[in-house]
Motif scaffolding. Sequence first.
Motif, short mmCIF file in Angstrom:
data_model
loop_
_atom_site.label_atom_id
_atom_site.label_comp_id
_atom_site.label_asym_id
_atom_site.label_seq_id
_atom_site.Cartn_x
_atom_site.Cartn_y
_atom_site.Cartn_z
N SER A 100 0.82 -1.22 0.00
CA SER A 100 0.00 0.00 0.00
C SER A 100 0.84 1.26 0.00
O SER A 100 0.37 2.33 -0.39
N GLY A 102 4.53 3.14 2.11
CA GLY A 102 4.87 3.63 3.43
C GLY A 102 5.69 4.90 3.45
O GLY A 102 6.16 5.31 4.52
N ASP A 104 5.68 8.88 1.79
CA ASP A 104 4.94 9.86 1.00
C ASP A 104 5.71 10.34 -0.23
O ASP A 104 5.13 10.54 -1.30
N ASP A 115 -3.64 9.83 2.13
CA ASP A 115 -2.97 9.66 3.41
C ASP A 115 -2.97 8.17 3.80
O ASP A 115 -3.53 7.32 3.09
N HIS A 116 -2.34 7.87 4.92
CA HIS A 116 -2.09 6.48 5.32
C HIS A 116 -3.37 5.65 5.37
O HIS A 116 -3.48 4.59 4.72
N ASP A 117 -4.36 6.08 6.15
CA ASP A 117 -5.56 5.27 6.31
C ASP A 117 -6.38 5.20 5.03
O ASP A 117 -7.01 4.16 4.73
N ARG A 119 -5.09 5.10 2.06
CA ARG A 119 -4.42 4.11 1.20
C ARG A 119 -4.86 2.70 1.55
O ARG A 119 -5.09 1.87 0.64
N TYR A 120 -5.00 2.40 2.83
CA TYR A 120 -5.42 1.05 3.20
C TYR A 120 -6.89 0.82 2.90
O TYR A 120 -7.30 -0.29 2.53
N GLY A 170 2.23 -4.88 6.69
CA GLY A 170 1.78 -3.63 7.28
C GLY A 170 1.42 -3.85 8.73
O GLY A 170 0.70 -4.80 9.06
N SER A 172 0.30 -1.31 11.03
CA SER A 172 -0.65 -0.39 11.65
C SER A 172 -2.00 -1.07 11.83
O SER A 172 -2.28 -2.13 11.25
N GLU A 259 8.40 6.72 8.36
CA GLU A 259 6.98 7.05 8.36
C GLU A 259 6.10 5.84 8.66
O GLU A 259 5.07 5.96 9.32
N ASN A 260 6.48 4.67 8.16
CA ASN A 260 5.59 3.51 8.29
C ASN A 260 5.82 2.78 9.61
O ASN A 260 6.92 2.77 10.17
#
Length: 355
Positions: A100, A102, A104, A115-117, A119-120, A170, A172, A259-260
């Motif tokens: 996905s 990690g 930017d 943004d992160h969420d 993307r998932y 991943g 998170s 970042e990830n």
Amino acid sequence: MITATPSSEVDQPLGEAVDPAFVRRFAQAHEAAGFDRVLVGYFSNAAEGVVVSSFVAAATQRLGILLAYRPGVVAPPLAARQLATLDQFSAGRLALNVVSGGNDEDLARDGDYLDHDQRYARTDEYLHALRAIWTACEPVHFDGAFYRFQGASPAVRPEQKPHIPIYFSGSSDAAIAVAAQHADTYMLWGEPLAAVDAHVRRVRAAAQAQGRDPRFSVSFRPIIADTEQAAWRKAAEVLEQVREQRSKLGLPLHDHQPENVGSQRLLAAAQQGDVLDTRLWTGVAQLTGARWNSTALVGTPEQVAAALGEYYRLGVSTFLIRGFDPLADTVQYGNALIPAIHAHIARLPSLRQAS
């Protein structure tokens, strides 16, 4: 892991981005060494992975391909045909490593600014769309938050049934929620045993809540030699080579802020010490900020095989291994480490008994 030109932390490529002769030689070395699959990574500044994978498939007879693939770059209907076509031409040797993203800056190179969420969330929708097309008997209509299409054709089907295997990583909360629904194999980087045990239990519980039971994979960079002392000397040499290469390229040697979450976990483990669990070496992870799988198991082939066996006891059934001298290490793994792994695993209880 296959790259399209010789490349590692100790040897950054300075010439052309694609070296077909090297890829052919590298792929065939993995096949001769006894690897089951080879990872073709996703790089926004390097050769495109689907094309590299098709070349690898044509250069080998049985070697499986684990293709890193980033949702969002190619629309799902085209991606479904593209990947099913590759699975057909490779006689069912394809698996998909869904990445996905990690970083930017890396994502922005391909025009991706979610943004992160988000993307998932997009990855979840993307995989639902792929699986719908791969398993359909009639044209597929889809209306989601990120993708909408009418009458997507399922005519080009994967060789593998019900669909191409999905590998996923991943750490998170958002990533694990998606992995629980889609991952056939969940992938971790090489953390200490206690951390891997806790993480496997967490992901397994999330997957079981969805009625699923994924396999687990852990990634390492084994450093082996005929004696343990020689292996540790080799590790020290690798660290110095990485330090020199990063200094030459003007890359940071400290104050890393990845970042990830996966990199954050790995860096936190590395900061506990240079050597954990007897032979889990974190030197390169500390130096590079743990932006990728960078921890090593150091020792003789038999010692490293025994260390891998401890992860096997935790429920890990797949190991992704690559070296700091990629081609030479592939040959060495085939000559010494892979036979030692098979010999050691054969003496252990089955995963069902162990778990």
